[in-house]
Design an enzyme around this catalytic site. Structure first.
Site, short mmCIF file in Angstrom:
data_model
loop_
_atom_site.label_atom_id
_atom_site.label_comp_id
_atom_site.label_asym_id
_atom_site.label_seq_id
_atom_site.Cartn_x
_atom_site.Cartn_y
_atom_site.Cartn_z
N THR A 1 0.87 -1.18 0.00
CA THR A 1 0.00 0.00 0.00
C THR A 1 0.91 1.23 0.00
O THR A 1 2.09 1.12 0.32
CB THR A 1 -0.89 -0.01 1.27
N ARG B 1 -13.41 -7.87 -2.77
CA ARG B 1 -12.80 -7.78 -1.42
C ARG B 1 -12.37 -6.34 -1.15
O ARG B 1 -11.71 -5.70 -1.96
CB ARG B 1 -11.59 -8.71 -1.34
N VAL B 2 -12.75 -5.82 -0.01
CA VAL B 2 -12.35 -4.47 0.38
C VAL B 2 -11.58 -4.56 1.69
O VAL B 2 -12.06 -5.17 2.65
CB VAL B 2 -13.57 -3.54 0.53
N GLY B 3 -10.40 -3.97 1.73
CA GLY B 3 -9.59 -3.98 2.95
C GLY B 3 -9.81 -2.72 3.77
O GLY B 3 -10.85 -2.05 3.66
N ASP B 4 -8.82 -2.39 4.57
CA ASP B 4 -8.94 -1.23 5.46
C ASP B 4 -8.73 0.10 4.75
O ASP B 4 -9.23 1.14 5.18
CB ASP B 4 -7.89 -1.34 6.58
N THR C 1 -1.07 0.54 6.88
CA THR C 1 -0.77 -0.48 5.87
C THR C 1 -0.59 -1.82 6.54
O THR C 1 0.01 -1.90 7.61
CB THR C 1 0.49 -0.11 5.06
N GLY C 2 -1.10 -2.85 5.90
CA GLY C 2 -0.98 -4.19 6.48
C GLY C 2 -2.15 -5.02 6.04
O GLY C 2 -2.94 -4.58 5.19
N THR C 3 -2.29 -6.20 6.59
CA THR C 3 -3.41 -7.06 6.20
C THR C 3 -4.70 -6.43 6.71
O THR C 3 -4.98 -6.40 7.91
CB THR C 3 -3.22 -8.48 6.78
N GLY C 4 -5.47 -5.88 5.77
CA GLY C 4 -6.57 -4.99 6.11
C GLY C 4 -7.60 -5.59 7.05
O GLY C 4 -8.16 -4.89 7.89
#
Ligand code: ASP
Length: 296
Positions: A162, A190-193, A212-215
């Site tokens: 990200t 799929r939607v992350g953070d 940033t990271g695994t949402g």
């Protein structure tokens, strides 16, 4: 007029030990210098974070914009968000396809739409309506970012990246922006953070944050707004506020990092992965770009 300024950038918290990120660090340093020049010239934090993230997106060096990979349905779906601190105006797009600058579209949502978040087909309709450039040949446009192979993309292990920026301008206003191609091997939709205001991105009068990271873990841990609340309401130091939320991400099984700036121009960064590509500059400190050096 206040005259403090500060800027921090990140290029994701997914770097792997042993990879050479010198090209990325040079790019981040160059952008931070440009951002400093703009802030010194009186540009607003909102404009500067948008410009920074637009450049990060179009470079192809990071998992955002040009460096993004297709989901399991074969489409590149992008997420981005932007927020201005003193107005708490915000805009975001999620699962948008084939636009050159998702953060630019998020900024248009902030400026021109009564909505805060627009997703999927609707985000593309909005972008077209606003005259945003689309990618004619996506197979030719997208590239593998630094440190990522085709085999990585085909693995289903939530590898990710990200880009983001937080800034304090000389008018004492804060802003934050974040943009991503998401995690590799993600399903359609799929939607992350990243596009969720208050999770991947937050800015108010006191603090601006980009995660940033695994949402999925950042969403479950409460994300950026819980950092802001820790800082403003629980009396955490800026650094402790970041780690409080990041430790919760870790407790849930996730990893990643985040950057923040407060209205005094203090910058804090934290990551619990192997590294976080990042750069910072302020009225008090020269440009510094690094990937693996620890934050604490
Ligand atoms: N947070 C992004 C997502 O989950 C990925 C990343 O930051 O590396 O979509």
């Amino acid at each position: 007029m206040a005259n403090k300024y500060a800027l921090a950038l990140h290029g994701g918290a997914g770097p792997r030990l042993g990879e050479d990120y010198s090209v990325v660090e040079a790019h981040l340093a160059e952008l931070a210098e440009e951002g400093e020049r703009l802030l010194k010239a009186g540009e607003t934090a909102l404009d500067v974070v948008e410009i920074m993230v637009t450049n990060l997106e179009s470079s192809g060096l990071y998992v955002a914009g040009k460096g993004s990979a297709p989901n399991t349905a074969g489409d590149v779906e992008l997420d981005a968000s932007i927020m201005e601190g003193h107005t708490q105006n915000a805009g975001s797009v999620s699962a948008i396809k084939d636009v050159v600058s998702p953060v630019g579209v998020a900024r248009a949502v902030l400026d021109k739409s009564p909505c805060v978040m627009i997703t999927g087909h609707g985000a593309n309709l909005f972008a077209a309506d606003q005259g945003f450039e689309t990618i004619a040949n996506s197979k030719e446009y997208y590239v593998l970012p630094v440190g990522v192979s085709q085999a990585d993309i085909e693995q289903d292990d939530m590898m990710h990246g990200t880009v983001g920026a937080v800034a304090l301008d000389v008018h004492a206003n804060l802003a934050s922006a974040t943009s991503t191609g998401g995690v590799f091997g993600k399903p359609a939709g799929r939607v992350g953070d990243t596009p969720i205001i208050g999770i991947g991105t937050w800015a108010d009068e006191e603090i601006a944050i980009s995660c940033t990271g695994t949402g999925e873990y950042f969403i479950r841990a409460g994300g950026a707004l819980s950092v802001a609340n820790g800082y403003k309401l629980a009396g955490d130091s800026l650094t402790d506020a970041l780690w409080r939320m990041l430790d919760e991400v870790k407790r849930l099984g996730g990893d990643g990092g985040l950057i923040a700036v407060n209205r005094s121009g203090e910058i804090a960064m934290a990551f619990n992965s192997d590294g976080m590509k990042r750069a910072s500059v302020s009225i008090d400190n020269d440009v510094l770009a690094t990937t693996f050096a620890p934050c604490r």
